[in-house]
Scaffold this active site. Sequence first.
Site, PDB file in Angstrom:
ATOM      1  N   SER A  24      64.531  38.032  42.015  1.00  0.00           N
ATOM      2  CA  SER A  24      64.218  37.779  40.609  1.00  0.00           C
ATOM      3  C   SER A  24      63.202  38.783  40.079  1.00  0.00           C
ATOM      4  O   SER A  24      63.372  39.354  39.003  1.00  0.00           O
ATOM      5  CB  SER A  24      63.686  36.358  40.469  1.00  0.00           C
ATOM      6  OG  SER A  24      62.981  36.212  39.277  1.00  0.00           O
ATOM      7  N   SER A  25      62.149  39.024  40.876  1.00  0.00           N
ATOM      8  CA  SER A  25      61.091  39.926  40.414  1.00  0.00           C
ATOM      9  C   SER A  25      61.595  41.348  40.245  1.00  0.00           C
ATOM     10  O   SER A  25      61.277  42.013  39.262  1.00  0.00           O
ATOM     11  CB  SER A  25      59.929  39.944  41.412  1.00  0.00           C
ATOM     12  OG  SER A  25      59.324  38.694  41.460  1.00  0.00           O
ATOM     13  N   ARG A  43      38.174  30.140  57.398  1.00  0.00           N
ATOM     14  CA  ARG A  43      39.157  29.581  56.472  1.00  0.00           C
ATOM     15  C   ARG A  43      40.310  29.013  57.284  1.00  0.00           C
ATOM     16  O   ARG A  43      40.467  29.316  58.459  1.00  0.00           O
ATOM     17  CB  ARG A  43      39.647  30.670  55.500  1.00  0.00           C
ATOM     18  CG  ARG A  43      40.384  31.802  56.182  1.00  0.00           C
ATOM     19  CD  ARG A  43      40.521  33.015  55.289  1.00  0.00           C
ATOM     20  NE  ARG A  43      41.599  32.857  54.316  1.00  0.00           N
ATOM     21  CZ  ARG A  43      42.258  33.893  53.765  1.00  0.00           C
ATOM     22  NH1 ARG A  43      41.964  35.138  54.126  1.00  0.00           N
ATOM     23  NH2 ARG A  43      43.189  33.686  52.880  1.00  0.00           N
ATOM     24  N   TYR A 101      47.563  43.998  42.594  1.00  0.00           N
ATOM     25  CA  TYR A 101      47.522  44.688  41.293  1.00  0.00           C
ATOM     26  C   TYR A 101      48.634  44.216  40.384  1.00  0.00           C
ATOM     27  O   TYR A 101      48.493  44.247  39.157  1.00  0.00           O
ATOM     28  CB  TYR A 101      47.546  46.204  41.488  1.00  0.00           C
ATOM     29  CG  TYR A 101      46.293  46.649  42.189  1.00  0.00           C
ATOM     30  CD1 TYR A 101      45.051  46.346  41.633  1.00  0.00           C
ATOM     31  CD2 TYR A 101      46.313  47.294  43.411  1.00  0.00           C
ATOM     32  CE1 TYR A 101      43.885  46.678  42.280  1.00  0.00           C
ATOM     33  CE2 TYR A 101      45.148  47.630  44.066  1.00  0.00           C
ATOM     34  CZ  TYR A 101      43.936  47.321  43.491  1.00  0.00           C
ATOM     35  OH  TYR A 101      42.775  47.644  44.134  1.00  0.00           O
ATOM     36  N   THR A 125      38.646  51.120  38.573  1.00  0.00           N
ATOM     37  CA  THR A 125      38.402  49.739  38.163  1.00  0.00           C
ATOM     38  C   THR A 125      37.081  49.640  37.407  1.00  0.00           C
ATOM     39  O   THR A 125      36.991  48.994  36.350  1.00  0.00           O
ATOM     40  CB  THR A 125      38.369  48.816  39.392  1.00  0.00           C
ATOM     41  OG1 THR A 125      39.488  49.144  40.226  1.00  0.00           O
ATOM     42  CG2 THR A 125      38.468  47.376  38.998  1.00  0.00           C
ATOM     43  N   HIS A 156      49.100  44.497  49.222  1.00  0.00           N
ATOM     44  CA  HIS A 156      48.040  45.036  48.377  1.00  0.00           C
ATOM     45  C   HIS A 156      48.514  45.429  46.988  1.00  0.00           C
ATOM     46  O   HIS A 156      47.878  45.041  46.003  1.00  0.00           O
ATOM     47  CB  HIS A 156      47.240  46.163  49.031  1.00  0.00           C
ATOM     48  CG  HIS A 156      46.025  46.432  48.220  1.00  0.00           C
ATOM     49  ND1 HIS A 156      44.847  45.732  48.365  1.00  0.00           N
ATOM     50  CD2 HIS A 156      45.852  47.196  47.118  1.00  0.00           C
ATOM     51  CE1 HIS A 156      44.006  46.086  47.418  1.00  0.00           C
ATOM     52  NE2 HIS A 156      44.586  46.967  46.653  1.00  0.00           N
ATOM     53  N   HIS A 183      43.267  47.814  54.924  1.00  0.00           N
ATOM     54  CA  HIS A 183      41.964  47.144  54.825  1.00  0.00           C
ATOM     55  C   HIS A 183      42.101  45.638  55.055  1.00  0.00           C
ATOM     56  O   HIS A 183      41.107  44.956  55.219  1.00  0.00           O
ATOM     57  CB  HIS A 183      41.244  47.470  53.507  1.00  0.00           C
ATOM     58  CG  HIS A 183      41.922  46.974  52.271  1.00  0.00           C
ATOM     59  ND1 HIS A 183      41.803  47.622  51.064  1.00  0.00           N
ATOM     60  CD2 HIS A 183      42.736  45.922  52.033  1.00  0.00           C
ATOM     61  CE1 HIS A 183      42.501  46.977  50.151  1.00  0.00           C
ATOM     62  NE2 HIS A 183      43.077  45.948  50.710  1.00  0.00           N
ATOM     63  N   HIS A 184      43.347  45.147  55.040  1.00  0.00           N
ATOM     64  CA  HIS A 184      43.552  43.741  55.401  1.00  0.00           C
ATOM     65  C   HIS A 184      43.634  43.572  56.917  1.00  0.00           C
ATOM     66  O   HIS A 184      43.774  42.455  57.399  1.00  0.00           O
ATOM     67  CB  HIS A 184      44.838  43.213  54.766  1.00  0.00           C
ATOM     68  CG  HIS A 184      44.788  43.199  53.273  1.00  0.00           C
ATOM     69  ND1 HIS A 184      44.305  42.141  52.560  1.00  0.00           N
ATOM     70  CD2 HIS A 184      45.131  44.139  52.354  1.00  0.00           C
ATOM     71  CE1 HIS A 184      44.364  42.412  51.257  1.00  0.00           C
ATOM     72  NE2 HIS A 184      44.864  43.625  51.111  1.00  0.00           N
ATOM     73  N   TRP A 225      50.025  31.983  53.707  1.00  0.00           N
ATOM     74  CA  TRP A 225      50.894  32.675  52.739  1.00  0.00           C
ATOM     75  C   TRP A 225      51.286  34.041  53.246  1.00  0.00           C
ATOM     76  O   TRP A 225      52.287  34.578  52.815  1.00  0.00           O
ATOM     77  CB  TRP A 225      50.247  32.744  51.351  1.00  0.00           C
ATOM     78  CG  TRP A 225      49.297  33.896  51.112  1.00  0.00           C
ATOM     79  CD1 TRP A 225      47.986  33.941  51.446  1.00  0.00           C
ATOM     80  CD2 TRP A 225      49.608  35.138  50.465  1.00  0.00           C
ATOM     81  NE1 TRP A 225      47.445  35.144  51.049  1.00  0.00           N
ATOM     82  CE2 TRP A 225      48.415  35.891  50.453  1.00  0.00           C
ATOM     83  CE3 TRP A 225      50.761  35.689  49.903  1.00  0.00           C
ATOM     84  CZ2 TRP A 225      48.342  37.167  49.892  1.00  0.00           C
ATOM     85  CZ3 TRP A 225      50.690  36.961  49.358  1.00  0.00           C
ATOM     86  CH2 TRP A 225      49.496  37.693  49.352  1.00  0.00           C
ATOM     87  N   LYS A 234      37.331  50.891  33.888  1.00  0.00           N
ATOM     88  CA  LYS A 234      37.905  49.911  32.960  1.00  0.00           C
ATOM     89  C   LYS A 234      36.838  48.936  32.476  1.00  0.00           C
ATOM     90  O   LYS A 234      36.764  48.622  31.285  1.00  0.00           O
ATOM     91  CB  LYS A 234      39.036  49.135  33.656  1.00  0.00           C
ATOM     92  CG  LYS A 234      40.355  49.889  33.645  1.00  0.00           C
ATOM     93  CD  LYS A 234      41.437  49.048  34.266  1.00  0.00           C
ATOM     94  CE  LYS A 234      42.795  49.706  34.167  1.00  0.00           C
ATOM     95  NZ  LYS A 234      43.320  49.765  32.797  1.00  0.00           N
ATOM     96  N   SER A 238      42.575  43.750  27.374  1.00  0.00           N
ATOM     97  CA  SER A 238      42.441  44.967  26.582  1.00  0.00           C
ATOM     98  C   SER A 238      43.069  44.839  25.198  1.00  0.00           C
ATOM     99  O   SER A 238      42.828  45.664  24.327  1.00  0.00           O
ATOM    100  CB  SER A 238      43.077  46.157  27.302  1.00  0.00           C
ATOM    101  OG  SER A 238      42.610  46.254  28.614  1.00  0.00           O
ATOM    102  N   HIS A 255      49.845  26.065  48.681  1.00  0.00           N
ATOM    103  CA  HIS A 255      48.961  26.342  47.546  1.00  0.00           C
ATOM    104  C   HIS A 255      48.986  27.833  47.215  1.00  0.00           C
ATOM    105  O   HIS A 255      49.207  28.219  46.071  1.00  0.00           O
ATOM    106  CB  HIS A 255      47.528  25.894  47.859  1.00  0.00           C
ATOM    107  CG  HIS A 255      46.496  26.476  46.946  1.00  0.00           C
ATOM    108  ND1 HIS A 255      46.415  26.146  45.611  1.00  0.00           N
ATOM    109  CD2 HIS A 255      45.512  27.394  47.157  1.00  0.00           C
ATOM    110  CE1 HIS A 255      45.423  26.829  45.053  1.00  0.00           C
ATOM    111  NE2 HIS A 255      44.862  27.598  45.965  1.00  0.00           N
ATOM    112  N   GLU A 288      50.708  43.999  45.506  1.00  0.00           N
ATOM    113  CA  GLU A 288      50.887  42.685  44.877  1.00  0.00           C
ATOM    114  C   GLU A 288      49.623  42.229  44.141  1.00  0.00           C
ATOM    115  O   GLU A 288      49.713  41.650  43.060  1.00  0.00           O
ATOM    116  CB  GLU A 288      51.300  41.659  45.937  1.00  0.00           C
ATOM    117  CG  GLU A 288      51.276  40.211  45.486  1.00  0.00           C
ATOM    118  CD  GLU A 288      52.369  39.849  44.488  1.00  0.00           C
ATOM    119  OE1 GLU A 288      53.314  40.656  44.325  1.00  0.00           O
ATOM    120  OE2 GLU A 288      52.272  38.780  43.868  1.00  0.00           O
TER     121      GLU A 288
HETATM  122 CU   LIG Z   1      44.198  44.731  49.638  1.00  0.00          CU
END
Ligand SMILES: [Cu+2]
Lengths: 216, 639
Positions: free
Chosen positions: B180-181, B461, B268, B339, B264, B313-314, B150, B342, B279, B86, B266
């Site tokens: 690809s990315s 989880r 963003y 953030t 991290h 922080h993870h 994941w 914004k 926007s 998932h 990722e």
């Molecule tokens: Cu993070």
Amino acid sequence: MSQAVAERTSGAAPPAASTTHALEAEHPHTSTGVDSRKMLMWAFLASDCMFFGTLIATYMVYKQRQELIPPVPREIFDIPYTSVSAFVLLLSSVTMVLALDAIQHNRVARMRTWLIATALLGSVFLAGQYYEFTSFFSEGLNLSTSLFGSSFFLLTGFHGTHVAIGVFWLLSLVVQSWRGKITQANALTIEIAGLYWHFVDIVWILIFTLVYLIPE
Amino acid sequence: MAVVAAPIPHGGGVVVPTTEVTRSYRGLWSWITTVDHKRIGIMYGVAAGTFFLIGGLEALVVRLQLWVPNNTLVSASTFNAMFTMHATTMIFLAVMPLSVAFFNFIVPLQIGARDVAFPRLNAFSFWVFISGGILLNLSFVLGGAPDAGWFGYANLTSKQFSPGPGIDFWILGLQVLGISSVAGALNFLVTIINMRAPGMTYMRMPIFTWMSLITMILLVLAFPAITIGLVLLMFDRHFGTNFFEVAKGGDVILWQNLFWVFGHPEVYILILPAMGIVSEILPVFSRKPLFGYAVMVFSGMAIAFLAFGVWAHHMFAVGLGPLTDAIFSATTMLIAIPTGVKIFNWISTMWGGSIRYTTAMLYAVGFIAMFIIGGLSGVMHSSPPADLQQSDTYFVVAHIHYVLIGGSITALLGGIYYWFPKFSGRYLNETLGKWNFWTFFITINMTFMPMHWTGLLGMPRRVYTYAPELGVTTLNQISTVGAIGLAFSILLFVVNVFVSLRYSPKAVADPWDGATLEWSISSPPPIYNFAQVPVVHSRDAFWAMKYPDRTEHGDLPDGDGTGSPHAHLAPTGHTGQPAADLVEAKPTLIHMPAPSYFPFIVAMGLVIAGSGIVFTFALTPVGILIMMAGIFGWAFEPA
Ligand SMILES: [Cu+2]
């Protein structure tokens, strides 16, 4: 009429570029004036820096936590031997510059000679790496011997793959030049290959210093 | 006036007369060989949508299993495979490629370009992406899906603990998707920097294009870390290295570092395009320019820059030491500043505007609300003592879903409602759209809001069941009912797409009175996009062209906002220069890149070569040969 339309289409492009589409195709007008293919190569090299950076970081981290499983770097490295092969690769950057210089002065045959020389020097480096790897194997260092073995072979192997791709690329340029596809007008093709080649050389200087010269 | 023949360059390319507004796209072959950014964008969108439905079904299995305590609907190992697939599917096969669909379709139009810088590379990226997605999902029928989460923590992924091929499929799939990315990101990086219309300086670029550019930089710099991590893992599993073998001195924390150095940035990569879409929508439906454009651009850059300095922080639960924890805690809190800026700018954009609540606008406003909630719980994680309580509980699951569904998906759906006329030439039905929005908005909150409490009450989880004594049964049931409702809402969206494609009225060029150049051309755009490449003199180029009396940062004149652009089209305004020069196109010939099947061949070769690690290594040389043949053809084909 067609000229007027073309001129409008290409916006602020200089008159020379707007007379025919053919000229536009060869010198596409870009916002920055830098050719898009060249910018693509620069951006790719930025990404490649991160690839090598991650591998080098992995090597450095594992170098510190090395449990002394023989053979250790100090006893296995042959610094004079690797210095020579590093010098060979460095020399190939010089021949690459000479190849670019030749085509910029429209000397296709001379460029071809220097391209072949560059590819040859690259191949000598690869052969040297092949010999180095086999001698390490015979001394008992392989991918699974120790963390040193794992991270050393992956880092230098990744670099060797880059050199091999570069040699292949240079040879395909030689073939293209035989077919008359490389002229002074598209010297950029050589310049872009050169960017890649110099990058691969610079990375080797870094690896040589960090891995071989500071082995502790 | 007859069609004027322009000189045709030596070989290659197709020459399209501007009298031919749309070409008849027919047959599978024309899609396989296409290099048109708009068609590639549509293919990305359809593929991402399909994967989104698959990922959604996997989530439903998870939710149904958690309906009652000690449920036995699926086994623990199936449950593991479901949450792993998932997350992997939603992140890499749904949200990212859906953003890529917008990059493809919208960015070249917004910058006034006829295509991307490297059209064939663009096709290559798509074919690699689709093969990666299919390979990853093939694992279900070929020996078991990946089931290590994941983020695939070492040493769950080692041969010892995951002997089956599932992890190999995961490695292969992510590597292929990474190629690809990165290829796509390099292409769009160069496109945005180099293909802007004359006069479109950096600070005149539409904000979506800006956020796309920043996303490209993140992709190019962040993907190498996970790629190398996956290479190390592949070597551990197949070639006897010891990078993550604890018995041989390997360090499992190295994997966490490599993964989150990518992971991290990722997040963003997933949210910045969404912010760009919102926007774009808010100013148009408020009939006001974006508030604080420059600040929006620089806060986007600040977010991207800080993204590389917060990954640990993870890993607060790892025990990296007080100093490390304190540093990463501080940098993480810093990100809340750009953030928050914004969010205030979006609200200020709406302030005092004449707002039209179309479905697109509802989604954009819904994004702000959901993203505030997701952002706030994110700031809570940045404090290590709080994070130690929340780590690996449903609280984190609530946070990530508020950011990724409440944030990214909400904005992307809004973007589809906004740009659908441009994609397809038809409007999405607004009545169905409003039903879709309100059911979506209610059900995501119903699904994910209770998870904050489920988590704080201590439900971990990724555990396939729970005991009744934990007291989270009701909360879980609310979430499950919400998830079923959410599936219904998504179904409503799919129905809307099909119904609208068939029965909606044909769209005009500029249905919303848009600000940016994509609205200056027909819906859908002709194959060459712009008959005349526009010349840009200010920000919000198309507004400035339609309302020449308006000052650059001024509001729009009052209007019904239904947009009848051609009435306003004036080549010059009496206040001075026009904002963009768009003159009625004279029939002419435009040189466009020719279709090519080589990108498809190279992509297939690459995937076959990579498949060696899951099937047999005999495939690898075969794939490399196909790839080299493809590259050879590509290089010698006249572009
Ligand atoms: Cu993070």
